[in-house]
Design a protein around this motif. Structure first.
Motif, PDB file in Angstrom:
ATOM      1  N   GLY B 360     -24.494   3.622   0.670  1.00 34.12           N
ATOM      2  CA  GLY B 360     -25.924   3.450   0.434  1.00 34.12           C
ATOM      3  C   GLY B 360     -26.587   4.764   0.080  1.00 34.12           C
ATOM      4  N   THR B 361     -26.265   5.791   0.834  1.00 34.82           N
ATOM      5  CA  THR B 361     -26.848   7.113   0.567  1.00 34.82           C
ATOM      6  C   THR B 361     -26.482   7.562  -0.843  1.00 34.82           C
ATOM      7  OG1 THR B 361     -26.628   7.612   2.915  1.00 34.82           O
ATOM      8  CG2 THR B 361     -27.001   9.483   1.443  1.00 34.82           C
ATOM      9  N   PHE B 362     -25.218   7.339  -1.202  1.00 35.06           N
ATOM     10  CA  PHE B 362     -24.755   7.690  -2.553  1.00 35.06           C
ATOM     11  C   PHE B 362     -25.528   6.901  -3.620  1.00 35.06           C
ATOM     12  CE2 PHE B 362     -21.884   6.641  -6.112  1.00 35.06           C
ATOM     13  CZ  PHE B 362     -21.599   7.919  -6.587  1.00 35.06           C
ATOM     14  N   SER B 363     -25.644   5.577  -3.418  1.00 34.06           N
ATOM     15  CA  SER B 363     -26.284   4.716  -4.432  1.00 34.06           C
ATOM     16  C   SER B 363     -27.758   5.042  -4.624  1.00 34.06           C
ATOM     17  CB  SER B 363     -26.167   3.243  -4.036  1.00 34.06           C
ATOM     18  OG  SER B 363     -24.829   2.877  -3.887  1.00 34.06           O
ATOM     19  N   LEU B 364     -28.372   5.620  -3.597  1.00 31.91           N
ATOM     20  CA  LEU B 364     -29.799   5.933  -3.679  1.00 31.91           C
ATOM     21  C   LEU B 364     -30.049   7.384  -4.062  1.00 31.91           C
ATOM     22  CD1 LEU B 364     -31.039   4.145  -0.409  1.00 31.91           C
ATOM     23  CD2 LEU B 364     -31.530   3.427  -2.744  1.00 31.91           C
ATOM     24  N   SER B 365     -28.992   8.201  -4.132  1.00 29.76           N
ATOM     25  CA  SER B 365     -29.210   9.635  -4.281  1.00 29.76           C
ATOM     26  C   SER B 365     -29.567   9.999  -5.722  1.00 29.76           C
ATOM     27  CB  SER B 365     -27.984  10.423  -3.798  1.00 29.76           C
ATOM     28  OG  SER B 365     -26.862  10.088  -4.585  1.00 29.76           O
ATOM     29  N   ALA B 366     -30.206  11.137  -5.860  1.00 25.65           N
ATOM     30  CA  ALA B 366     -30.679  11.606  -7.177  1.00 25.65           C
ATOM     31  C   ALA B 366     -29.522  11.632  -8.165  1.00 25.65           C
ATOM     32  CB  ALA B 366     -31.290  12.992  -7.036  1.00 25.65           C
ATOM     33  N   GLY B 367     -29.762  11.114  -9.358  1.00 22.10           N
ATOM     34  CA  GLY B 367     -28.724  11.123 -10.377  1.00 22.10           C
ATOM     35  C   GLY B 367     -27.903   9.843 -10.399  1.00 22.10           C
ATOM     36  N   PHE B 368     -27.907   9.082  -9.281  1.00 18.46           N
ATOM     37  CA  PHE B 368     -27.104   7.856  -9.216  1.00 18.46           C
ATOM     38  C   PHE B 368     -27.957   6.599  -9.058  1.00 18.46           C
ATOM     39  CE2 PHE B 368     -24.303  11.263  -7.763  1.00 18.46           C
ATOM     40  CZ  PHE B 368     -23.251  11.101  -8.654  1.00 18.46           C
ATOM     41  N   TYR B 369     -29.241   6.798  -8.708  1.00 18.26           N
ATOM     42  CA  TYR B 369     -30.128   5.677  -8.397  1.00 18.26           C
ATOM     43  C   TYR B 369     -30.196   4.641  -9.529  1.00 18.26           C
ATOM     44  CZ  TYR B 369     -34.444   3.163  -7.329  1.00 18.26           C
ATOM     45  OH  TYR B 369     -35.358   2.183  -7.091  1.00 18.26           O
ATOM     46  N   ASP B 370     -30.404   5.110 -10.750  1.00 20.60           N
ATOM     47  CA  ASP B 370     -30.546   4.166 -11.870  1.00 20.60           C
ATOM     48  C   ASP B 370     -29.260   3.391 -12.146  1.00 20.60           C
ATOM     49  OD1 ASP B 370     -33.147   4.708 -12.241  1.00 20.60           O
ATOM     50  OD2 ASP B 370     -32.923   5.841 -14.120  1.00 20.60           O
ATOM     51  N   ALA B 371     -28.122   4.104 -12.088  1.00 19.90           N
ATOM     52  CA  ALA B 371     -26.843   3.470 -12.419  1.00 19.90           C
ATOM     53  C   ALA B 371     -26.382   2.520 -11.330  1.00 19.90           C
ATOM     54  CB  ALA B 371     -25.785   4.534 -12.665  1.00 19.90           C
ATOM     55  N   TYR B 372     -26.798   2.773 -10.093  1.00 19.95           N
ATOM     56  CA  TYR B 372     -26.314   1.933  -8.991  1.00 19.95           C
ATOM     57  C   TYR B 372     -27.425   1.055  -8.400  1.00 19.95           C
ATOM     58  CZ  TYR B 372     -22.131   4.719  -9.483  1.00 19.95           C
ATOM     59  OH  TYR B 372     -21.015   5.305  -9.995  1.00 19.95           O
ATOM     60  N   PHE B 373     -28.349   1.638  -7.668  1.00 17.51           N
ATOM     61  CA  PHE B 373     -29.313   0.779  -6.971  1.00 17.51           C
ATOM     62  C   PHE B 373     -30.165  -0.047  -7.930  1.00 17.51           C
ATOM     63  CE2 PHE B 373     -33.223  -0.436  -4.874  1.00 17.51           C
ATOM     64  CZ  PHE B 373     -32.711  -1.082  -3.756  1.00 17.51           C
ATOM     65  N   LYS B 374     -30.736   0.628  -8.930  1.00 19.67           N
ATOM     66  CA  LYS B 374     -31.629  -0.098  -9.835  1.00 19.67           C
ATOM     67  C   LYS B 374     -30.850  -1.161 -10.618  1.00 19.67           C
ATOM     68  CE  LYS B 374     -34.959   0.388 -13.530  1.00 19.67           C
ATOM     69  NZ  LYS B 374     -35.186   1.177 -14.749  1.00 19.67           N
ATOM     70  N   LYS B 375     -29.662  -0.783 -11.069  1.00 19.01           N
ATOM     71  CA  LYS B 375     -28.827  -1.729 -11.824  1.00 19.01           C
ATOM     72  C   LYS B 375     -28.514  -2.961 -10.958  1.00 19.01           C
ATOM     73  CE  LYS B 375     -26.212  -2.570 -15.497  1.00 19.01           C
ATOM     74  NZ  LYS B 375     -26.667  -2.529 -16.894  1.00 19.01           N
ATOM     75  N   ALA B 376     -28.157  -2.724  -9.701  1.00 21.19           N
ATOM     76  CA  ALA B 376     -27.842  -3.836  -8.797  1.00 21.19           C
ATOM     77  C   ALA B 376     -29.057  -4.741  -8.608  1.00 21.19           C
ATOM     78  CB  ALA B 376     -27.354  -3.295  -7.464  1.00 21.19           C
ATOM     79  N   ALA B 377     -30.225  -4.127  -8.489  1.00 22.95           N
ATOM     80  CA  ALA B 377     -31.454  -4.911  -8.290  1.00 22.95           C
ATOM     81  C   ALA B 377     -31.771  -5.745  -9.529  1.00 22.95           C
ATOM     82  CB  ALA B 377     -32.616  -3.982  -7.935  1.00 22.95           C
ATOM     83  N   GLN B 378     -31.392  -5.234 -10.709  1.00 25.62           N
ATOM     84  CA  GLN B 378     -31.579  -6.004 -11.945  1.00 25.62           C
ATOM     85  C   GLN B 378     -30.578  -7.163 -12.024  1.00 25.62           C
ATOM     86  OE1 GLN B 378     -31.274  -2.498 -14.507  1.00 25.62           O
ATOM     87  NE2 GLN B 378     -33.279  -3.005 -15.379  1.00 25.62           N
ATOM     88  N   VAL B 379     -29.336  -6.883 -11.647  1.00 25.06           N
ATOM     89  CA  VAL B 379     -28.326  -7.946 -11.636  1.00 25.06           C
ATOM     90  C   VAL B 379     -28.739  -9.032 -10.637  1.00 25.06           C
ATOM     91  CG1 VAL B 379     -25.914  -8.494 -11.097  1.00 25.06           C
ATOM     92  CG2 VAL B 379     -26.461  -6.443 -12.422  1.00 25.06           C
ATOM     93  N   ARG B 380     -29.350  -8.609  -9.541  1.00 18.45           N
ATOM     94  CA  ARG B 380     -29.866  -9.577  -8.568  1.00 18.45           C
ATOM     95  C   ARG B 380     -30.854 -10.533  -9.244  1.00 18.45           C
ATOM     96  NH1 ARG B 380     -32.700  -7.994  -2.749  1.00 18.45           N
ATOM     97  NH2 ARG B 380     -32.637 -10.092  -1.874  1.00 18.45           N
ATOM     98  N   THR B 381     -31.741 -10.005 -10.067  1.00 21.09           N
ATOM     99  CA  THR B 381     -32.700 -10.850 -10.793  1.00 21.09           C
ATOM    100  C   THR B 381     -31.957 -11.875 -11.658  1.00 21.09           C
ATOM    101  OG1 THR B 381     -34.237  -8.988 -10.882  1.00 21.09           O
ATOM    102  CG2 THR B 381     -34.636 -10.811 -12.430  1.00 21.09           C
ATOM    103  N   LEU B 382     -30.916 -11.411 -12.354  1.00 20.93           N
ATOM    104  CA  LEU B 382     -30.158 -12.325 -13.224  1.00 20.93           C
ATOM    105  C   LEU B 382     -29.485 -13.423 -12.394  1.00 20.93           C
ATOM    106  CD1 LEU B 382     -28.578  -9.709 -15.676  1.00 20.93           C
ATOM    107  CD2 LEU B 382     -30.506 -11.264 -16.126  1.00 20.93           C
TER     108      LEU B 382
END
Lengths: 103, 487
Positions: B360-382
């Motif tokens: 979780g810390t990794f997925s939210l950390s600077a430089g990784f947030y868009d590729a991991y957390f945000k992407k996952a939240a978008q896939v959740r919408t789909l």
């Protein structure tokens, strides 16, 4: 397979999370995290252009309530849970490490 | 008392007619737990004194004849806080924690006069699918003691399956009520996100967590959900929608209902016996007058990745509070404040919890947030959109609950990837916030197999309706484990 996360990165992430991973456990955690992050990267195959992220699925928006203290009068029960107390306060070790102040 | 041949109604009748007092019922329940739990290990804490005290109060006041839970012994998963009663989330970091309030779901049961006999074992902080991640003990599957009870609500499901109690509360973040229900041959409901207050549930993934009942049959399950559902000022994500009587549709049958089976859920990796159970269940529903058709949830294969990013990110944030200062475990030799944090957390959390916090810390950390957390939240919408599309034409989704029946203790624990993949069939329901219930639907080599019924948001009624119709037509939920093996 290219490395998704290095031992140094795992150490750094652990530090951010206030965890210490011992040297003998570092390869074990690194291998596992590397595999899992490899799985995470499969998401890059999904086209999400213009898709709004979902952060919550609640049907509630901006719920307001009175700012009233609730269930507050339990000082002793709270202190009983603390690992170390004195005179009604929670005790912690020194916050500033004075050993570095010797210059 | 052993509850194998009982239901909430049958026990209530004995209490209301004074054939047995609440005190005697609690005594018999505790005796049986002592006996059975020496093998099953479902309970972390048995609250003998508290239960007997409450039973005495109930006996003095009299059983409420209009309330099936009056004087009824129940069990609570150990991640729901209980005032004055040790609550550990199966973690060393909370090994001596005594909460100063009751979780809302617990309080609602208490107010109706039910009697909490104890706190059940689980994977530490609900992270896991076998209850083997408990810091304290291994729970055994009552159907075969060499098998896991599933998880993370493995203690609650095993306690119900072993006849220790008739009802228990579990929590479900990615399948933690439904999967153990399937492994133990009992009924487990994860209600719609927001249906039950999460106040006092030790947070894991706050946008996914939901409390729900585990019982021997559908009617009892709906009865417990009636008791715990509803808006709560303490949980601002809890819904203020009107709460229907969840038992009101149980005899309506399934005639005319449209049920979809997602083809992606029946794909490779699914155990043959489990697949057959789902197909047989579909035949039963057809026979009872429902139509069953194949449907598609095209983003299913991305669910595990999206779920583990989102749930671990939320967990890394939620578990920051465990710092060794105000409550919980504090490392003995900490020299500075920083030392208290790092050593207490490093000694207090188990490996799986550390893995999730780091992911979780990794997925939210600077430089990784868009590729991991945000992407996952978008896939959740789909994934939510996929469900919405199906529910325009279908009333329910039928699916396997877990890819396999219960597996052996120690089999999967060393490989987190295998563990995570096992959640592929349950976690879409959490990502979309839908109600999902596992009901006993068959057996594989003597082990129970459950199927999952998934409904529209806030439509637990239809889920219960179909579950009840199936239960009335079959006898899977009447089977009980012959404890000691040889099923």
């Amino acid at each position: 397979m290219t490395e998704k996360i290095s031992e140094d990165q795992v150490k750094h992430v652990a530090e951010l999370a206030k965890l210490k991973i011992n040297a003998d456990q570092l390869p074990y955690f690194t291998t596992q995290l590397d595999q899992i992050i490899g799985l995470f990267e499969t998401l890059s195959k999904v086209d999400t252009d213009g898709v709004e992220p979902t952060s919550s699925v609640t049907d509630q928006i901006n719920v307001m309530r009175e700012d009233i203290a609730d269930n507050w009068n339990q000082r002793q029960a709270l202190l009983d849970n603390a690992p170390d107390t004195q005179d009604g306060y929670i005790r912690v070790p020194v916050i500033i490490d004075e050993s570095e102040d010797n210059n | 008392m052993n509850y194998f041949d009982q239901s909430l109604s049958s026990v209530h009748e004995k209490l209301a007619s004074k054939a047995i007092s609440a005190t005697d019922l609690v005594k018999q329940t505790l005796d049986n737990i002592k006996n059975v739990d020496s093998k099953i290990n479902a309970f972390i804490t048995v609250d003998e004194d508290g239960a007997l005290k409450k039973a005495k109060q109930i006996d003095e006041k009299g059983i409420d004849s209009n309330n099936l839970l009056s004087g009824m012994p129940i069990a609570i998963k150990d991640n729901m806080v209980t005032k004055g009663l040790k609550t550990t989330a199966a973690s060393k970091i909370l090994e001596n924690f005594k909460p100063i309030y009751d979780a809302t779901a617990v309080k609602k049961l208490n107010d109706l006069g039910s009697i909490n006999v104890g706190k059940t074992n689980m994977d530490e902080f609900a992270m896991g699918g076998s209850t083997e991640n408990s810091a304290f003990q291994t729970t055994h599957n009552p159907w075969d003691e060499t098998k896991v009870p599933g998880g993370s609500s493995g203690g609650s499901a095993a306690a119900v399956a072993a006849g220790e109690v008739l009802a228990a509360l579990g929590s479900d973040t990615g399948g933690s009520i439904r999967q153990p229900a399937s492994f133990n041959g009992v009924v487990g409901m994860k209600p719609t996100y927001g249906r039950v207050s999460r106040w006092g549930l030790i947070a894991f993934g706050s946008s996914l967590d939901q409390i729900g009942p585990i019982t021997r049959n559908v009617f009892d399950n709906a009865t417990v959900l009636n008791a715990i559902a509803g808006h709560d000022d303490h949980d601002l994500t809890s819904s203020d929608k009107v709460i229907p009587d969840f038992t009101s549709t149980l005899n309506k049958g399934v005639k005319g209902l449209k049920i979809g089976i997602p083809s992606e859920f029946m794909a490779q990796g699914l155990d043959d016996d489990v697949k057959q159970v789902v197909l047989d269940t579909a035949e039963t529903f057809k026979k009872l007058g429902a139509t069953v058709e194949e449907v598609s949830l095209p983003h299913t294969q991305y669910g595990v990745a999206a779920y583990y990013i989102i749930s671990s990110s939320e967990a890394s944030s939620n578990l920051q509070r465990f710092d060794g200062i105000r409550y919980g475990y504090r490392a003995k030799d900490a020299k500075s404040l920083e030392d208290v944090y790092v050593k207490s957390r490093s000694e207090g959390f188990g490996d799986e919890v550390k893995r999730r916090i780091m992911l979780g810390t990794f997925s939210l950390s600077a430089g990784f947030y868009d590729a991991y957390f945000k992407k996952a939240a978008q896939v959740r919408t789909l994934m939510i959109n996929d469900f919405t599309k199906i529910f325009k034409d279908f009333d329910l989704i039928l699916a396997p609950t877990a890819p396999t029946p219960a597996y052996g203790i120690g089999e999967d624990i060393s490989d987190p990837m295998t563990m995570y993949m096992n959640d592929v069939l349950t976690l879409p329901v959490n990502l979309a916030g839908l109600p999902g219930m596992s009901i006993p639907a068959g057996f594989s080599k003597g082990l129970p197999v459950g199927v999952q019924l998934i409904g529209r948001p806030y439509d637990e009624l239809t889920v219960y309706q179909a579950g009840s119709a199936f239960e009335q037509d079959t006898d899977f939920n009447k089977q009980t484990p012959k404890m000691g093996g040889n099923n």
